[in-house]
Design a protein around this motif. Structure first.
Motif, PDB file in Angstrom:
ATOM      1  N   TYR A 191       0.844  -1.198   0.000  1.00  0.00           N
ATOM      2  CA  TYR A 191       0.000   0.000   0.000  1.00  0.00           C
ATOM      3  C   TYR A 191       0.882   1.252   0.000  1.00  0.00           C
ATOM      4  O   TYR A 191       0.706   2.182  -0.776  1.00  0.00           O
ATOM      5  CB  TYR A 191      -0.925  -0.006   1.226  1.00  0.00           C
ATOM      6  N   PHE A 192       1.836   1.237   0.916  1.00  0.00           N
ATOM      7  CA  PHE A 192       2.917   2.246   1.016  1.00  0.00           C
ATOM      8  C   PHE A 192       2.459   3.685   1.247  1.00  0.00           C
ATOM      9  O   PHE A 192       2.861   4.317   2.204  1.00  0.00           O
ATOM     10  CB  PHE A 192       3.812   2.227  -0.231  1.00  0.00           C
ATOM     11  N   LEU A 193       1.626   4.215   0.366  1.00  0.00           N
ATOM     12  CA  LEU A 193       1.311   5.638   0.386  1.00  0.00           C
ATOM     13  C   LEU A 193       0.326   5.973   1.507  1.00  0.00           C
ATOM     14  O   LEU A 193      -0.642   5.249   1.725  1.00  0.00           O
ATOM     15  CB  LEU A 193       0.685   5.990  -0.964  1.00  0.00           C
ATOM     16  N   GLN A 194       0.553   7.096   2.179  1.00  0.00           N
ATOM     17  CA  GLN A 194      -0.441   7.641   3.107  1.00  0.00           C
ATOM     18  C   GLN A 194      -1.220   8.695   2.333  1.00  0.00           C
ATOM     19  O   GLN A 194      -0.694   9.760   2.023  1.00  0.00           O
ATOM     20  CB  GLN A 194       0.240   8.224   4.343  1.00  0.00           C
ATOM     21  N   GLU A 195      -2.467   8.367   2.028  1.00  0.00           N
ATOM     22  CA  GLU A 195      -3.240   9.187   1.097  1.00  0.00           C
ATOM     23  C   GLU A 195      -3.809  10.442   1.771  1.00  0.00           C
ATOM     24  O   GLU A 195      -3.831  10.559   2.990  1.00  0.00           O
ATOM     25  CB  GLU A 195      -4.347   8.335   0.493  1.00  0.00           C
ATOM     26  N   ILE A 240      -5.994  19.479  10.955  1.00  0.00           N
ATOM     27  CA  ILE A 240      -4.757  19.106  10.272  1.00  0.00           C
ATOM     28  C   ILE A 240      -5.111  18.396   8.975  1.00  0.00           C
ATOM     29  O   ILE A 240      -6.004  17.549   8.948  1.00  0.00           O
ATOM     30  CB  ILE A 240      -3.933  18.157  11.177  1.00  0.00           C
ATOM     31  N   ALA A 241      -4.408  18.758   7.903  1.00  0.00           N
ATOM     32  CA  ALA A 241      -4.554  18.071   6.619  1.00  0.00           C
ATOM     33  C   ALA A 241      -3.164  17.699   6.119  1.00  0.00           C
ATOM     34  O   ALA A 241      -2.188  18.391   6.413  1.00  0.00           O
ATOM     35  CB  ALA A 241      -5.256  18.969   5.609  1.00  0.00           C
ATOM     36  N   TYR A 242      -3.069  16.600   5.384  1.00  0.00           N
ATOM     37  CA  TYR A 242      -1.772  16.166   4.849  1.00  0.00           C
ATOM     38  C   TYR A 242      -2.001  15.129   3.770  1.00  0.00           C
ATOM     39  O   TYR A 242      -3.057  14.502   3.693  1.00  0.00           O
ATOM     40  CB  TYR A 242      -0.870  15.597   5.956  1.00  0.00           C
ATOM     41  N   SER A 243      -0.978  14.975   2.929  1.00  0.00           N
ATOM     42  CA  SER A 243      -1.047  13.989   1.852  1.00  0.00           C
ATOM     43  C   SER A 243       0.340  13.457   1.548  1.00  0.00           C
ATOM     44  O   SER A 243       1.289  14.243   1.425  1.00  0.00           O
ATOM     45  CB  SER A 243      -1.627  14.611   0.587  1.00  0.00           C
ATOM     46  N   GLY A 244       0.461  12.165   1.397  1.00  0.00           N
ATOM     47  CA  GLY A 244       1.727  11.552   0.992  1.00  0.00           C
ATOM     48  C   GLY A 244       2.054  11.819  -0.461  1.00  0.00           C
ATOM     49  O   GLY A 244       3.127  11.461  -0.938  1.00  0.00           O
ATOM     50  N   ASN A 245       1.118  12.463  -1.177  1.00  0.00           N
ATOM     51  CA  ASN A 245       1.326  12.766  -2.591  1.00  0.00           C
ATOM     52  C   ASN A 245       1.828  14.175  -2.844  1.00  0.00           C
ATOM     53  O   ASN A 245       2.031  14.549  -3.999  1.00  0.00           O
ATOM     54  CB  ASN A 245       0.007  12.589  -3.358  1.00  0.00           C
ATOM     55  N   GLY A 246       1.959  15.001  -1.812  1.00  0.00           N
ATOM     56  CA  GLY A 246       2.455  16.358  -2.051  1.00  0.00           C
ATOM     57  C   GLY A 246       1.784  17.372  -1.152  1.00  0.00           C
ATOM     58  O   GLY A 246       1.431  17.071  -0.004  1.00  0.00           O
ATOM     59  N   ARG A 247       1.574  18.578  -1.698  1.00  0.00           N
ATOM     60  CA  ARG A 247       0.999  19.663  -0.900  1.00  0.00           C
ATOM     61  C   ARG A 247      -0.518  19.544  -0.828  1.00  0.00           C
ATOM     62  O   ARG A 247      -1.158  19.066  -1.768  1.00  0.00           O
ATOM     63  CB  ARG A 247       1.334  21.015  -1.530  1.00  0.00           C
ATOM     64  N   SER A 268      -8.511  -2.849  10.265  1.00  0.00           N
ATOM     65  CA  SER A 268      -7.937  -2.790   8.925  1.00  0.00           C
ATOM     66  C   SER A 268      -6.889  -1.683   8.971  1.00  0.00           C
ATOM     67  O   SER A 268      -6.531  -1.220  10.055  1.00  0.00           O
ATOM     68  CB  SER A 268      -9.016  -2.501   7.875  1.00  0.00           C
ATOM     69  N   GLN A 269      -6.399  -1.259   7.791  1.00  0.00           N
ATOM     70  CA  GLN A 269      -5.390  -0.202   7.743  1.00  0.00           C
ATOM     71  C   GLN A 269      -5.767   0.807   6.661  1.00  0.00           C
ATOM     72  O   GLN A 269      -6.611   0.539   5.818  1.00  0.00           O
ATOM     73  CB  GLN A 269      -4.000  -0.780   7.417  1.00  0.00           C
ATOM     74  N   HIS A 270      -5.084   1.923   6.695  1.00  0.00           N
ATOM     75  CA  HIS A 270      -5.191   2.929   5.635  1.00  0.00           C
ATOM     76  C   HIS A 270      -6.602   3.481   5.483  1.00  0.00           C
ATOM     77  O   HIS A 270      -7.179   3.432   4.390  1.00  0.00           O
ATOM     78  CB  HIS A 270      -4.638   2.379   4.307  1.00  0.00           C
ATOM     79  N   TYR A 271      -7.154   4.009   6.570  1.00  0.00           N
ATOM     80  CA  TYR A 271      -8.406   4.771   6.502  1.00  0.00           C
ATOM     81  C   TYR A 271      -8.051   6.238   6.296  1.00  0.00           C
ATOM     82  O   TYR A 271      -7.345   6.831   7.120  1.00  0.00           O
ATOM     83  CB  TYR A 271      -9.215   4.623   7.803  1.00  0.00           C
ATOM     84  N   ASN A 272      -8.533   6.843   5.229  1.00  0.00           N
ATOM     85  CA  ASN A 272      -8.313   8.284   5.053  1.00  0.00           C
ATOM     86  C   ASN A 272      -9.625   9.022   4.775  1.00  0.00           C
ATOM     87  O   ASN A 272      -9.622  10.133   4.242  1.00  0.00           O
ATOM     88  CB  ASN A 272      -7.284   8.568   3.943  1.00  0.00           C
ATOM     89  N   GLY A 273     -10.743   8.416   5.149  1.00  0.00           N
ATOM     90  CA  GLY A 273     -12.043   9.057   4.912  1.00  0.00           C
ATOM     91  C   GLY A 273     -12.304  10.214   5.884  1.00  0.00           C
ATOM     92  O   GLY A 273     -11.507  10.515   6.777  1.00  0.00           O
ATOM     93  N   VAL A 274     -13.436  10.853   5.663  1.00  0.00           N
ATOM     94  CA  VAL A 274     -13.847  12.010   6.468  1.00  0.00           C
ATOM     95  C   VAL A 274     -14.212  11.570   7.889  1.00  0.00           C
ATOM     96  O   VAL A 274     -14.754  10.479   8.094  1.00  0.00           O
ATOM     97  CB  VAL A 274     -15.045  12.708   5.774  1.00  0.00           C
ATOM     98  N   THR A 275     -13.904  12.431   8.863  1.00  0.00           N
ATOM     99  CA  THR A 275     -14.314  12.242  10.255  1.00  0.00           C
ATOM    100  C   THR A 275     -15.394  13.280  10.574  1.00  0.00           C
ATOM    101  O   THR A 275     -15.273  14.437  10.156  1.00  0.00           O
ATOM    102  CB  THR A 275     -13.128  12.452  11.213  1.00  0.00           C
ATOM    103  N   SER A 276     -16.436  12.871  11.305  1.00  0.00           N
ATOM    104  CA  SER A 276     -17.536  13.789  11.645  1.00  0.00           C
ATOM    105  C   SER A 276     -17.660  13.930  13.156  1.00  0.00           C
ATOM    106  O   SER A 276     -17.697  12.933  13.878  1.00  0.00           O
ATOM    107  CB  SER A 276     -18.857  13.245  11.094  1.00  0.00           C
ATOM    108  N   TRP A 277     -17.748  15.175  13.606  1.00  0.00           N
ATOM    109  CA  TRP A 277     -17.976  15.461  15.034  1.00  0.00           C
ATOM    110  C   TRP A 277     -19.349  16.112  15.174  1.00  0.00           C
ATOM    111  O   TRP A 277     -19.625  17.113  14.508  1.00  0.00           O
ATOM    112  CB  TRP A 277     -16.940  16.429  15.596  1.00  0.00           C
ATOM    113  N   ALA A 278     -20.190  15.570  16.050  1.00  0.00           N
ATOM    114  CA  ALA A 278     -21.494  16.190  16.324  1.00  0.00           C
ATOM    115  C   ALA A 278     -21.365  17.095  17.541  1.00  0.00           C
ATOM    116  O   ALA A 278     -20.719  16.743  18.531  1.00  0.00           O
ATOM    117  CB  ALA A 278     -22.539  15.114  16.574  1.00  0.00           C
ATOM    118  N   ILE A 279     -21.973  18.276  17.449  1.00  0.00           N
ATOM    119  CA  ILE A 279     -22.016  19.208  18.575  1.00  0.00           C
ATOM    120  C   ILE A 279     -23.444  19.169  19.114  1.00  0.00           C
ATOM    121  O   ILE A 279     -24.399  19.360  18.351  1.00  0.00           O
ATOM    122  CB  ILE A 279     -21.701  20.652  18.127  1.00  0.00           C
ATOM    123  N   SER A 280     -23.586  18.894  20.406  1.00  0.00           N
ATOM    124  CA  SER A 280     -24.932  18.907  20.999  1.00  0.00           C
ATOM    125  C   SER A 280     -25.278  20.329  21.434  1.00  0.00           C
ATOM    126  O   SER A 280     -24.400  21.193  21.499  1.00  0.00           O
ATOM    127  CB  SER A 280     -24.977  17.974  22.206  1.00  0.00           C
TER     128      SER A 280
END
Lengths: 174, 429
Positions: free
Chosen positions: B291-295, B320-327, B407-419
């Motif tokens: 898999y190697f890449l951190q997407e 925080i945002a980041y990508s193993g593919n560049g900027r 599993s490994q390599h989850y790079n999907g969106v995270t959601s926070w609910a505010i009550s």
């Protein structure tokens, strides 16, 4: 100086320069014999497997003595992972990966036991002991016969069930 | 004030709203950021203002009031198994991770290496096998770069079919970012020479399990580094003292710590960690390999579970945002569960394969809200929604423990609910 001679002179210079390389050159030359004790990676084709041999029966007694405390009696697992059995990988993406259901190459078993086990005393097993433990675990999983010895010739020929179960994620990176 | 108008649902404001400053803006902000008149008690000197302070220490540590800003440990008593220390993203700001808070995963403790005796050997398909001491490497031209390191298993709890209630530290704490300084691996390979047959190198550590990973030679020649320094000081023991392989943007486990050996070979070794651990199972029973890449990925750190919103009004959403593919090229933030989006401001400089801090001003109206972030990188990759990644990768059959790796390599969106009470929880939206 003719163009021809200049080119020749430059290429001689380049060759000499190439031998020394452009950098600081602070590495000390070292030969294969000096590296041997560290040169322990075993790839799937078995290159580098050491002399020695071991049978499942020999492995069983070493296992009971040096491995069972963490991995359980008869490989069934305890505080650490089982080394026998395994569910179908279609049971879920979180299916526990085992030697039998997942590991693509038998050589990885030899390599990992030799480099990393036993956990508290890595690299204390003899090569015969590593072959014997490898044979014991493969036999427990019915991947080799109960009396089959593992050595540099036989081990790489053991075909693991999941060998063809993999898809390279980014083939262009390889 | 035009800039304080919402640009997306649920009170997200223009990212430039607070960058322009000035009295008019401050006045405009007053309505929801400044508290009422200061406390009625007259100001007086506190004890620390009336006597000299403590002695300057030889090596500084944070204030005694910051004792809660620590890593969380998965195996604090050192039982014979892997130990994880996770970065407290919700208690940090900016983009550098302090060395003592950089995430660590050690499969058999942190090796305690005498730097005088450590050796790095490069051999195999080379013209001249060479041995390097730390002293020798320290004389080579150095390179420095900011880069993140992320465990291939970071964020794995989001493969759970139920959202696991845990902090951003527990969910995403196996990623950190530092300025690394060392010797370009390509410079050393120039000196050893490379046999044209070499396609991979096998990297190995001097730790008890001699952890080993195979790395494509192309990556080694591209931007790999033998890192000796982390944020200006020598590497922390848990990060590989005295030297580690640094592969910017690639799976943490491949950035072999306590590096002692690089062997150039024709084909990968199929070590335990590449053939077993970091090969995620797919729903059809096959598994991804190499898999190697951190997407491309992002998550909101402020607010996040454990941080309360005490009253309606102004807050800055940041993460925080980041990508193993560049900027990182763009981060969008939603306060209404993805129905509408506002573009976040990116903290400059935006560096390749490094943490990028994003910020959006937010006027919380005190009602329920669902916060999300989504990142794009300069290579055109977009962070998938959770639904998108789960559609391809599946989700765990059982709800895992928060410290497990279903599993490994989850790079999907995270959601926070505010009550309405201002509490933050983890949800799928």
């Amino acid at each position: 100086m003719s163009t021809h001679k200049l080119t020749a002179a430059l290429s001689i210079f380049a060759v000499n320069f190439g031998c020394l390389a452009a950098g600081p050159n602070l590495g000390k030359p070292i030969d294969a014999a000096e590296i041997a004790a560290w040169d322990i990676s075993i790839p799937p084709d078995g290159t580098g497997l050491p002399p020695g041999s071991g049978t499942p029966a020999q492995g069983a007694s070493i296992y009971a003595q040096k491995c069972a405390a963490c991995h359980g009696e008869n490989g069934k697992g305890a505080a650490n992972a089982a080394v026998v059995g395994g569910a179908a990988l279609t049971n879920g993406i979180d299916t526990v990966k085992t030697i039998a259901n997942f590991w693509p190459y038998s050589t990885t078993l030899f390599d990992f036991i030799r480099r990393a086990m036993p956990y508290q005393q890595p690299r204390t097993l003899t090569n015969d002991e590593v072959y014997a433990l490898t044979a014991y675990i493969l036999a427990l999983n019915k991947l080799i016969g109960e009396n089959e010895a593992m050595n540099a010739q036989t081990l790489p020929k053991v075909k693991m069930p999941n060998r063809d179960g993999f898809i390279p994620r980014f083939p262009d990176k390889l | 004030m035009k800039n304080l108008e919402a640009v997306a649902g649920n009170g997200l404001l223009d990212r430039r709203a607070f960058l322009r400053g000035g009295a008019a803006l401050a006045a405009a902000m007053t309505g929801y950021t400044l508290a009422g008149p200061a406390s009625a008690e007259p100001l007086a000197d506190d004890p620390w203002s009336r006597a000299p302070g403590t002695n300057v220490p030889a090596y500084g540590v944070p204030s005694r009031f910051e004792k809660s800003v620590v890593r969380t440990l998965s195996n604090p008593n050192g039982e014979p198994r892997t130990q994880h220390g996770r970065t407290p993203h919700h208690l940090l700001q900016g983009t550098y991770t302090p060395n003592g808070l950089h995430f660590v995963i050690s499969h058999a403790g942190d090796a305690d290496i005498d730097p005088e005796k450590h050796r790095l050997v490069i051999h195999g398909l080379v013209k001249r096998p060479l041995l390097f001491t730390l002293d020798a490497l320290a004389r080579y031209p150095m390179v420095s770069r900011m880069t993140f390191v992320e465990c291939g298993g970071n964020s794995a709890p989001l493969f759970s079919r139920e959202p696991i209630q845990a902090s951003v530290q527990a969910l995403h704490g196996l990623a950190s970012c530092a300025e690394w300084t060392g010797v370009a691996l390509s410079a050393l390979l120039e000196e050893t020479g490379v046999d044209p047959k070499a396609k991979w190198l096998v990297a190995e550590g001097a730790d008890a399990p001699a952890l080993s990973r195979s790395v494509p030679l192309a990556k080694a020649l591209d931007d790999a580094m033998i890192a000796l320094y982390q944020n200006g000081e020598r590497l922390m023991p848990g990060n590989g003292y005295p030297m580690r392989l640094l592969l910017p943007g690639w799976e943490g486990n491949m950035n072999v710590k306590w590096l002692r050996r690089l062997k150039l070979v024709e084909a990968p070794a199929m070590s335990y960690y590449e053939s077993r651990t970091y090969a995620p199972i797919l729903p059809n029973g096959k598994a991804y390999q190499f898999y190697f890449l951190q997407e491309v990925k992002s998550f909101i750190t402020h607010p996040s579970p454990g941080l309360m919103l005490k009253a309606p009004g102004f807050y800055e959403i940041s993460g925080i945002a980041y990508s193993g593919n560049g900027r990182i090229s763009k981060v969008m933030v939603s306060a209404d569960g993805g129905q509408s989006w506002a573009q976040a401001a990116l903290h400059e400089p935006v560096l390749s394969k490094a943490f990028t801090r994003f910020r959006v001003p937010w006027n919380w109206n005190g009602g329920p809200a669902v916060l999300q972030s989504r990142a794009w990188d300069e290579a055109g990759n977009v962070q998938p929604t959770r639904a998108q990644i789960i559609a391809v990768r599946g989700q765990a059959a059982k709800v895992p423990r928060v410290t497990a790796f279903p599993s490994q390599h989850y790079n999907g969106v995270t959601s926070w609910a505010i009550s309405s009470a201002g509490a933050v929880s983890h949800v799928y939206a």
